[in-house]
Design an enzyme around this catalytic site. Structure first.
Site, PDB file in Angstrom:
ATOM      1  CB  SER C 274      -0.894  -0.024   1.231  1.00 17.46           C
ATOM      2  OG  SER C 274      -1.420   1.249   1.479  1.00 17.46           O
ATOM      3  NE  ARG C 313     -20.869  -8.111 -45.666  1.00 18.78           N
ATOM      4  CZ  ARG C 313     -21.056  -9.201 -46.425  1.00 18.78           C
ATOM      5  NH1 ARG C 313     -21.633 -10.276 -45.918  1.00 18.78           N
ATOM      6  NH2 ARG C 313     -20.682  -9.201 -47.687  1.00 18.78           N
TER       7      ARG C 313
END
Lengths: 452, 452, 452, 452
Positions: C274, C313
């Site tokens: 940390s 498509r």
């Protein structure tokens, strides 16, 4: 499933979301439409009365309507047909004014808005209750020390009241958002077949205005058949709320773990007792709230994804909303209600909170010591000294305070009293109480929802 | 809502997903457990008989169970309590063997699997029906020209049969997937409180095996309380299926547009007629199928997102599955059923397909001409000539064939007969029919689902 | 973002998912197409060689292609144009055979399949590694007692090895699924403009077969431009896998909590330290794996929701896959890799596991005692006695064993030795070890992935 | 992928979302923090200057930071370390005040807010542009008749301007929402390790206030580390916006179909031309906008689902936001920008709109006739007569007007002139123009975004 309605929802909400209520909301639209047309002199008063008189859900056959809905593709078509027949039996002339100038979607969307309004009223009441409960709880524990945890690891001290104030602050933001968004969301749908109100000739806007007044809904600038941002806004706001409820439940459930045991759900009757393990008490309310917080995002995503609806009426996308929005209401409203019911009885174990502050043998106070020391020897040197002492404490399983007592370089600057003070949680709480008080004050000043 | 059960689902499926059936699946687990323990000599035969005799859903009070479920956090706890009382009334000694060695989740998960099995049987039957319908339709239209569209723009000719063969090919893949995944998914859950079957001492595996046999379920290597990949696999497979159903419905709805009108849903009774527009007929089945295809992905996402369940039993994540999985079954099974019911009656307008092939005045044949011409003057030159002629045709609103007839550089190589041939859709279908035949042959060879 | 590529993904995978590789996959298609056409005598050998020679990604200008992609709507169009120019510079006659008979989607979809194949190879290797690691870990801890937790509450004893065996069993199921689905997923896309391969005349199927062979991909029955179930199947399978990885990470992170501390991630360099709290070590790998397990479901939902693609498509739905599928690969592959790298170094604290078994002062052994006692006084009476004793133990903060020693009705049946035995975790592990051994044996027999 | 950045996004937005900018936002936080501490007399002015001088992204090594991010689990840790070293080289005393009192999440969250602010500024500018474009387009076509379509079937006439006004009305609502939510969202994150600002002693609130002022961000009542509703609100608002953009693109793409051809995207350079079909022009912008509208909901769902973050800092849930929020910004901002760029050039074919109104041979005017007739013979009789005439018209392929001319029961009430008027679209537009004018007026009165 009915079997889960009490678990995931509750009576008053299920009533709003029932088939019968839904029919009634549709009929309320038809009834209000007749009244609005009479008020705006589009149809005779007594015709409106004849129609209105038949707009009662218990006049209709749910099972038959369900079957016809499958044929027609929406519920409004068979319902209006049935309503028309019902009016016609009494007054054939009046019957031709049923649903006059409206389209199915006008009825269906407005019904959804009415259902939403009633649900929001329940939610706002529960949010008000929740506000008071949390403000009280925060205030009560404004000086109760507890360890704060980051990444599930013990970090530094804080207070339990400050944790609750964080929940409360978020709840107030949700109340503010709902309050501000309410009028925009609760908007009439009325456009006729394609949004132009053409069937009403020049009377369209006048009828629309009367109808909005009749239903106490906002009159929009244009009908919004395929513009679903209001519906999606409602869904999103409830998604946000359910997320915060989930956050509260997540915290409570974590604090309730056997190994932490700082909080626990109350032992209401047999709630949460295990079938096989008599000693166990499960956090049932947390589970309910969390399941809602997990399910709602996917449902909101559905509502968002059906926004690009085709032309003037959608094929399929609109249909996808019909059950999804009520499900969001059910889960969010249910979670809120159960959490609000449970919280006043939440068991808070201050002793265990204090004990847990000692679990790391002082390591969670290293920042406090480091900062105090930094004023004498600089931040870098202080940090390094604490890091090394912390390693020693871990390796030797001694308390950090004891390790530090043996550090000559520290003893020059910090006395025994200093160390005692630095290892006391209540002396390293920063601005927790000030923050808490701001939130509690705001909560107490927050206006109650208008009685409905 | 009940009002939408006929629209989005259907009778036989709703029966499987009803509260009553769900109770019965839970009781089937308890009953089979008693039998399995008797078969494996863990409890006396007559005790098993006593328990089994009480395992009938209509013995239980749904409303009371719903209330108790909200208390205990799951339905199995009050149900087992009530079952135990019921057995106890008849034989207090037998009562102590109810649910012997099992945990709530064993019953709840196995019930979900049994519900899934029955739903899959319905789905597989409908998929078999759908296969035959599509194979017939594809074959019937193996030579029916239609324009293929890409990006919703007319592109080149194809056949309607080939389009249907594409749908069919996908359906066969889903059948294959379901067939292969079935045994892995339909797996017994039985682990006792924490998966070790400790309460059964050394008898655990023996009872588990007997129980799996009793319920005709796969016996897993280990209990899978917090390993939900089988549930998630089922959800995902149904998500895939609903996507393909959505693709079919998407195509049909697009071909049904007023301006295209090549396909239309059958005029079954009043289905799809508009409340305000007598000339309209809405593609209701497509709407149903599309709403399912839109809603299921969000539900699958929920099932996937609850996979990381905590420890040996989850808090909230597991609960999030309880209504979500049945909803996936309901929507997917409903969409499949309605589509399969509609398709044999789909109206195919071959004339309109032919007319639409002419809408671009020959432009959709430019590739065919270009390729024919390329053999004489090269691909680049041919492409350029066709592009220029196409522009001319568009600008002058003439048919491309007529424009090309005036091109001297083309007339050298292509005769009038050549041009006539090149502008006939049936001469530019490539391998459509061969592909179609492969798929239809595979469909016809596909084994029917075993009678259940 | 690049800044997160090492965190959420890793080098070899990012290489596969890079812009350069993607270009190369597209070019691999074009190159293989030329070869296939030469093998099937559709184009001359030396033309194929000319084309193939230019199919190298580093010949192309990424920035220019990105700009042109925005114009043309897909990357294949400018790439093929650029490739054609490049071939044309060397041999104008060869240039006209570039991309011969194919459509953009043929290249783009096949490139996606090739990218998927390479990613799956990485994933299968990591799954093999993971299998061995977990089998070793499970076996090593096959007798290590630990408390099992349900609803995050301590429940009964189990072994850590059995928990690991549960993870392993799930991983084996994923390997099995991937193995079985692989050939169906890794399928060639090749259909020309509308799926008929019309531009190739009668040669279509022959070229398609040669192309599939060239690329070592499965030849489908029909082109699948708008049938996306294979893509969606791949996405779903990875979604399932990421869920199980999330489950493993969830467990490890829970066991790593400060108050539980049974497991911890290794202290690799500065990982997880940390910025403000020197004593803290964050489970970074778990965080990485969990974020993937949370993000992937929404992405899978996107892939499922774009399945209903229009006609031959799609407009927009197909485009929505382009970045979504690679993101699923990146997150799932990254999570798997980091977890697999971390696990061999996982710190297992057997002492802490033993201590935690004592936290409830014997309550977690109440089921064991209850069952032992039930053989003498019946299940109901035993359960009641234990429930009452448990309450006493909790109220008086005494060990349950001590409370029970004072129960005369129990002492008649259970001796001190009996009690000692019943309160020893290793005597109430049921079939944990047998289950574990089945899984480990299966893991060891599982075939390694073929070298690629 | 970079290759898609121009397609799905655009330069200025990609700049904001780049790795470099992200680093700079983090550094802007650190720099502002130093200034704020100097302004509030927590650190000396010249220390702040020393720190501020090093806060330039181009001083840092992206590749190294990426590697260290994978170690530490977030980017802020190595960045701050590197910044500290950099300051230390110049002034070791100043270095100890880098990041003083803050935690990594303070920097990371505030950087996300700064990135969000810059993106919102772009979005608001584009929304302003879009407003003007749509208002002009609506006004221009306020009398342009077009057929309205419901369920994709031709329904009744409307005007193209009114359709555009519907888009515009929705866009104005989004602007209003963004305007109102902006201050609440753009809120400082600053709480130190666990939200108490303990490291700053009593100075916390004072520094926080100065920091908010420095960054021009709202100062919250409490730090909000694990309360993510503001982030989720931003995500949801953008989800709503992308839904409306999708609606506009959906409409345009449907009107652009070959068979409808009322609208088309402009022929900008080679945009949308097909690789194989020279006559085709694909609606590329619509595809871009639709893919965004499809992808964003799943991403919003991720953001909502990570709201229940644990304790004072989450493990994994927070990490899941890091790439997801920027992706929402990228896709929504990109879609908006491309749509806004395209719309001024949208091709509107009024002739085709007029022709399409005739496609049903008068059927879309049946409601108009029915309502006119109802005044004479009642609604039911009129509806029945029109329904029957419509069937006749369809069966005989005659124009409905001609069929009606032969109906004696109608001719009594409606003259030839009446019929001509009733079959003219411009006479059945209801209140379309009035609605349109309200919206356009509101648009013109809408305040422009403040220059930024």
């Amino acid at each position: 499933m009915l079997l889960f309605n009490e678990l995931f929802s509750f009576g008053a909400l299920q009533q709003i979301l029932s088939d019968e209520s839904y029919l009634q909301y549709l009929l309320d639209f038809e009834s209000a439409l007749a009244k609005a047309q009479s008020h705006s002199n589009t149809i005779p008063d007594q015709v409106a009365q004849k129609i209105t008189a038949q707009c009662r859900a218990d006049n209709f056959d749910l099972a038959a309507l369900a079957k016809q809905t499958a044929q027609s593709g929406n519920l409004a078509i068979p319902l209006i047909k049935s309503l028309t027949e019902s009016v016609s039996l009494r007054d054939p002339d009046a019957a031709r004014f049923v649903h006059w100038g409206a389209t199915s979607q006008d009825a269906i969307d407005t019904a959804a808005i009415l259902q939403l309004r009633d649900t929001l009223a329940l939610i706002e009441n529960d949010l008000h209750r929740l506000t008071e409960i949390l403000a009280t709880l925060a205030n009560e524990h404004r000086k109760t020390p507890i360890v704060a945890r980051t990444w599930t690891q013990q970090a530094l001290p804080t207070t339990f009241g400050f944790i609750v104030a964080g929940w409360l602050d978020a709840i107030l933001r949700h109340r503010q958002r709902l309050h501000e968004s309410r009028p925009g969301i609760l908007t009439l749908q009325f456009g006729g077949a394609v949004g132009t109100l053409a069937a009403l000739g020049p009377n369209g806007p006048k009828v629309a205005q009367a109808l909005a007044q009749e239903l106490h809904l906002t009159l929009p600038e244009t009908p919004w058949h395929t513009h679903r941002d209001r519906i999606a806004e409602a869904a999103a706001l409830l998604g946000l709320l359910s997320g915060t409820l989930g956050k509260i439940a997540r915290d409570i459930s974590l604090h309730s773990q056997t190994e932490i045991a700082e909080l626990s759900e109350p032992a209401v009757e047999s709630r949460g007792s295990s079938s096989t393990m008599p000693h166990k008490r499960n956090p049932v309310t947390c589970a309910i709230v969390l399941q809602a917080a997990i399910r709602v995002p996917g449902l909101v995503s559905t509502i968002l994804s059906v926004m690009p609806q085709e032309y003037q009426r959608s094929l399929g996308l609109w249909h996808a909303e019909w059950e999804t929005l009520p499900e969001i209401l059910r889960l969010t409203g249910g979670a809120l209600h159960h959490l609000t019911d449970m919280l006043p009885h939440l068991l808070v174990d201050k002793n265990r909170m204090r004990q847990n502050l000692e679990l790391t043998h002082g390591l969670i106070f290293s920042e406090a010591v480091s900062i105090a020391l930094a004023q004498h020897i600089g931040k870098a040197a202080a940090h390094q000294l604490l890091e090394s002492a912390s390693q020693k404490a871990i390796a030797s399983k001694r308390h950090l305070k004891d390790v530090l007592r043996d550090e000559p370089s520290l003893r020059t600057h910090l006395s025994d009293e200093d160390l005692t003070r630095l290892f006391d949680a209540k002396n390293y709480l920063g601005s927790a109480e000030q923050f808490l008080q701001q939130v509690v004050a705001r909560a107490r000043a927050f206006p109650a929802p208008a009685a409905t």
